[in-house]
Design an enzyme around this catalytic site. Structure first.
Site, PDB file in Angstrom:
ATOM      1  N   TYR A 114      -1.206 -17.890  -2.648  1.00  0.00           N
ATOM      2  CA  TYR A 114      -1.907 -17.287  -3.775  1.00  0.00           C
ATOM      3  C   TYR A 114      -1.490 -17.898  -5.095  1.00  0.00           C
ATOM      4  O   TYR A 114      -0.495 -18.625  -5.165  1.00  0.00           O
ATOM      5  CB  TYR A 114      -1.656 -15.774  -3.815  1.00  0.00           C
ATOM      6  N   ARG A 173      -1.051 -26.367  -7.680  1.00  0.00           N
ATOM      7  CA  ARG A 173       0.012 -25.736  -6.885  1.00  0.00           C
ATOM      8  C   ARG A 173      -0.576 -25.047  -5.641  1.00  0.00           C
ATOM      9  O   ARG A 173       0.024 -25.065  -4.566  1.00  0.00           O
ATOM     10  CB  ARG A 173       0.792 -24.735  -7.738  1.00  0.00           C
ATOM     11  N   ARG A 222      -5.236 -11.245  16.664  1.00  0.00           N
ATOM     12  CA  ARG A 222      -3.850 -11.572  16.370  1.00  0.00           C
ATOM     13  C   ARG A 222      -3.209 -12.484  17.417  1.00  0.00           C
ATOM     14  O   ARG A 222      -3.074 -12.120  18.582  1.00  0.00           O
ATOM     15  CB  ARG A 222      -3.018 -10.291  16.259  1.00  0.00           C
ATOM     16  N   HIS A 226      -0.165 -15.893  17.017  1.00  0.00           N
ATOM     17  CA  HIS A 226       0.517 -16.792  16.080  1.00  0.00           C
ATOM     18  C   HIS A 226      -0.259 -18.086  15.906  1.00  0.00           C
ATOM     19  O   HIS A 226      -0.409 -18.604  14.812  1.00  0.00           O
ATOM     20  CB  HIS A 226       1.930 -17.126  16.570  1.00  0.00           C
ATOM     21  N   LYS A 232      11.163  -6.302  12.068  1.00  0.00           N
ATOM     22  CA  LYS A 232       9.927  -6.793  12.696  1.00  0.00           C
ATOM     23  C   LYS A 232       8.848  -6.779  11.625  1.00  0.00           C
ATOM     24  O   LYS A 232       7.943  -5.943  11.612  1.00  0.00           O
ATOM     25  CB  LYS A 232       9.545  -5.935  13.904  1.00  0.00           C
ATOM     26  N   GLU A 268      16.905 -17.633  17.812  1.00  0.00           N
ATOM     27  CA  GLU A 268      15.848 -17.088  18.669  1.00  0.00           C
ATOM     28  C   GLU A 268      14.620 -17.967  18.579  1.00  0.00           C
ATOM     29  O   GLU A 268      14.618 -18.976  17.871  1.00  0.00           O
ATOM     30  CB  GLU A 268      15.517 -15.648  18.263  1.00  0.00           C
ATOM     31  N   LEU A 301      15.541 -10.907  15.893  1.00  0.00           N
ATOM     32  CA  LEU A 301      14.881  -9.641  16.143  1.00  0.00           C
ATOM     33  C   LEU A 301      15.495  -9.052  17.409  1.00  0.00           C
ATOM     34  O   LEU A 301      15.571  -9.747  18.427  1.00  0.00           O
ATOM     35  CB  LEU A 301      13.378  -9.843  16.355  1.00  0.00           C
TER      36      LEU A 301
END
Ligand code: PDD
Length: 280
Positions: free
Chosen positions: A32, A51, A99, A101, A146, A179, A203
């Site tokens: 943003y 930017r 959803r 990744h 999380k 992890e 996590l």
């Protein structure tokens, strides 16, 4: 009037809504800029857009709009709002998709532009000055939360995918293995199961918890302590854990074959034990 522009739609700020599948909403997977307008003209818009382009390149979001187009859109929303002293907010998220990744390559980024009245700055701040406090830099060292701020994990997954891998395993500057981008990591060496302790660096996975429980019932020797990248690559077995995929053997790390290159017996035994425990 305070306005929002969302992918071509223009209306009042309150009426602008995005999908719950927006990657900004699910992963914080966006970038943003905040631009200030004085007397109806944005100051330093070019610098801000430069930017924005830099941020987009770093996080691998292909901006489908040219600089001139973004200038035109933002200036148009500002003019339409009629607000002279405004805060112009420009946000780009990777797009909208179920959803995961790793998002599909065909996803189109979402563009949001809002124009609001500036929040008046109390003149006392300038005349009297302000107080500040210091704190240790902790951005982002709260891996035990999380959090939906998952942009770094998303980038790690993309890099893994480009390398023909399924998971990225994080290594601290001193070589410690923490992890995976979306999993916990275990190694097995000479029959001993090892995983990083549940501190702020990982996590505390629910599957990780159950693997340790199953290991206990199977009388597997366990060391919950940090280990390093050399131990990872020299392990007899490596596996990752997570709620959806449960326990997944890792047979190659950075091109180095783990053990004999086949899923190992300790991993299989733990998965079997976990399945039995889950079905109880
Ligand atoms: N992720 N570590 C990280 C960074 C994770 O994102 C996850 C899970 C885990 C494993 O946690 P658990 O065993 O409770 O699922 C460890 C989920 C699967 C996700 O983001 O989709």
């Amino acid at each position: 009037m305070e306005l929002a522009y969302l992918n071509g739609w223009l209306g009042s700020l309150e009426d602008a809504v995005v999908s719950v599948n927006d990657r900004g909403y699910n992963f914080g997977d966006g970038i943003y800029e905040v631009v200030r307008a004085y007397r109806g003209v944005m100051f330093a818009l070019e610098e801000h857009l430069e930017r924005l382009a830099m941020s987009a390149a770093v996080v691998e979001i292909d901006l489908p709009w040219g600089r001139a187009e973004l200038q035109e859109i933002t200036a148009g929303v500002l003019a339409e709002s009629g607000i002279k002293d405004a805060t112009v907010y420009i946000q780009v998220t990777r797009g909208t998709a179920p959803r995961d990744h790793l998002s599909g390559a065909d996803m189109r980024p979402n563009l949001l532009v809002t124009v609001r009245h500036i929040t008046e700055i109390d003149p006392v701040l300038y005349s009297e000055g302000i107080k500040a406090i210091t704190m240790p830099e902790f951005r982002w060292q709260l891996c035990h939360v999380k959090s939906i701020s998952l942009q770094a994990s998303v980038l790690a997954k993309r890099r893994a995918s480009r390398a023909g891998a399924v998971e990225a395993i994080f290594i601290l500057p001193d070589g410690t293995v923490t992890e995976g981008a979306s999993s916990n990591v275990f190694i097995v060496k000479d029959g001993v199961l090892m995983t990083h302790p549940a501190d702020n660096r990982i996590l505390p996975g629910v599957l990780r918890h159950f693997v340790l429980k199953v290991a206990e019932t199977l009388n597997t020797a366990v060391k919950v302590q940090p280990y390093n990248i050399l131990e990872l690559k020299k392990a007899d077995e490596v596996f990752i854990t997570g709620t959806v995929a449960e326990i997944v053997p890792v047979i190659n790390v950075d091109g180095k074959t783990i053990g004999n290159g086949r899923p190992g017996p300790v991993t299989a035994g733990l998965h079997k034990g976990y399945s039995a425990l889950r079905k109880r």
